[in-house]
Scaffold this motif. Structure first.
Motif, PDB file in Angstrom:
ATOM      1  N   ARG A 177       1.150   5.004   9.193  1.00  0.00           N
ATOM      2  CA  ARG A 177       0.472   3.834   8.631  1.00  0.00           C
ATOM      3  C   ARG A 177      -0.401   4.264   7.448  1.00  0.00           C
ATOM      4  N   VAL A 178      -0.409   3.462   6.394  1.00  0.00           N
ATOM      5  CA  VAL A 178      -1.226   3.742   5.214  1.00  0.00           C
ATOM      6  C   VAL A 178      -2.556   3.022   5.382  1.00  0.00           C
ATOM      7  N   ASP A 179      -3.624   3.790   5.448  1.00  0.00           N
ATOM      8  CA  ASP A 179      -4.969   3.233   5.530  1.00  0.00           C
ATOM      9  C   ASP A 179      -5.309   2.638   4.159  1.00  0.00           C
ATOM     10  N   PRO A 180      -5.751   1.394   4.102  1.00  0.00           N
ATOM     11  CA  PRO A 180      -6.072   0.782   2.808  1.00  0.00           C
ATOM     12  C   PRO A 180      -7.060   1.610   1.971  1.00  0.00           C
ATOM     13  N   ALA A 181      -7.907   2.381   2.608  1.00  0.00           N
ATOM     14  CA  ALA A 181      -8.843   3.223   1.857  1.00  0.00           C
ATOM     15  C   ALA A 181      -8.111   4.287   1.037  1.00  0.00           C
ATOM     16  N   MET A 182      -6.909   4.655   1.468  1.00  0.00           N
ATOM     17  CA  MET A 182      -6.129   5.667   0.760  1.00  0.00           C
ATOM     18  C   MET A 182      -5.655   5.176  -0.598  1.00  0.00           C
ATOM     19  N   ASP A 191      -7.333   2.545  -2.279  1.00  0.00           N
ATOM     20  CA  ASP A 191      -8.400   1.771  -2.893  1.00  0.00           C
ATOM     21  C   ASP A 191      -8.458   2.081  -4.391  1.00  0.00           C
ATOM     22  N   GLU A 200       4.081   4.161  13.540  1.00  0.00           N
ATOM     23  CA  GLU A 200       2.649   3.844  13.529  1.00  0.00           C
ATOM     24  C   GLU A 200       1.820   5.002  12.974  1.00  0.00           C
ATOM     25  N   ASP A 254       0.834  -1.201   0.000  1.00  0.00           N
ATOM     26  CA  ASP A 254       0.000   0.000   0.000  1.00  0.00           C
ATOM     27  C   ASP A 254       0.873   1.257   0.000  1.00  0.00           C
ATOM     28  N   ARG A 255       1.941   1.245   0.762  1.00  0.00           N
ATOM     29  CA  ARG A 255       2.840   2.407   0.807  1.00  0.00           C
ATOM     30  C   ARG A 255       3.478   2.648  -0.562  1.00  0.00           C
TER      31      ARG A 255
END
Length: 112
Positions: free
Chosen positions: A79-84, A86, A76, A39-40
């Motif tokens: 952290r990359v939110d998966p919604a970012m 999507d 922490e 994700d990052r």
């Protein structure tokens, strides 16, 4: 990506056209590597393409520089939110890179 080393010119000493090409080549090199993108990685590659498109070459170089940091280097709070990410896939990034390669150099940076 060889944006700067002691044996080479600093990346900012290149013309805007050369900077754009170096950044495009670095993104392409990264996307050509096998394996799943984290994700990052998706987020930073997206940002690097967008920054390059808008003529923000220093920001794009930074995006690509930190892309090489291991995930353990991030705290922490980073952290990359998966919604970012999507909907961001390797294929979408490759299409965005092709569009970037076909776009003219943004001589005057666009800050949004």
């Amino acid at each position: 990506m060889s944006m700067s080393t002691s044996n080479q010119r600093q990346w900012w000493s290149y013309s805007k056209e050369e900077q754009k090409r170096l950044l495009e080549d670095a993104v392409e090199e990264y996307l050509s590597q096998p394996g799943e993108l984290s994700d990052r990685e998706k987020l930073l590659l997206r940002d690097a393409i967008g920054h390059t498109y808008r003529g923000l070459f220093g920001m794009a170089a930074h995006d690509l520089g930190v892309l090489r940091l291991p995930e353990s280097a991030w705290g922490e709070s980073a952290r990359v939110d998966p919604a970012m990410v999507d909907g961001i896939t390797r294929e979408r990034l490759e299409r965005a890179l092709r569009a970037l390669r076909g776009a003219p150099v943004q001589e005057q940076p666009v800050f949004m």
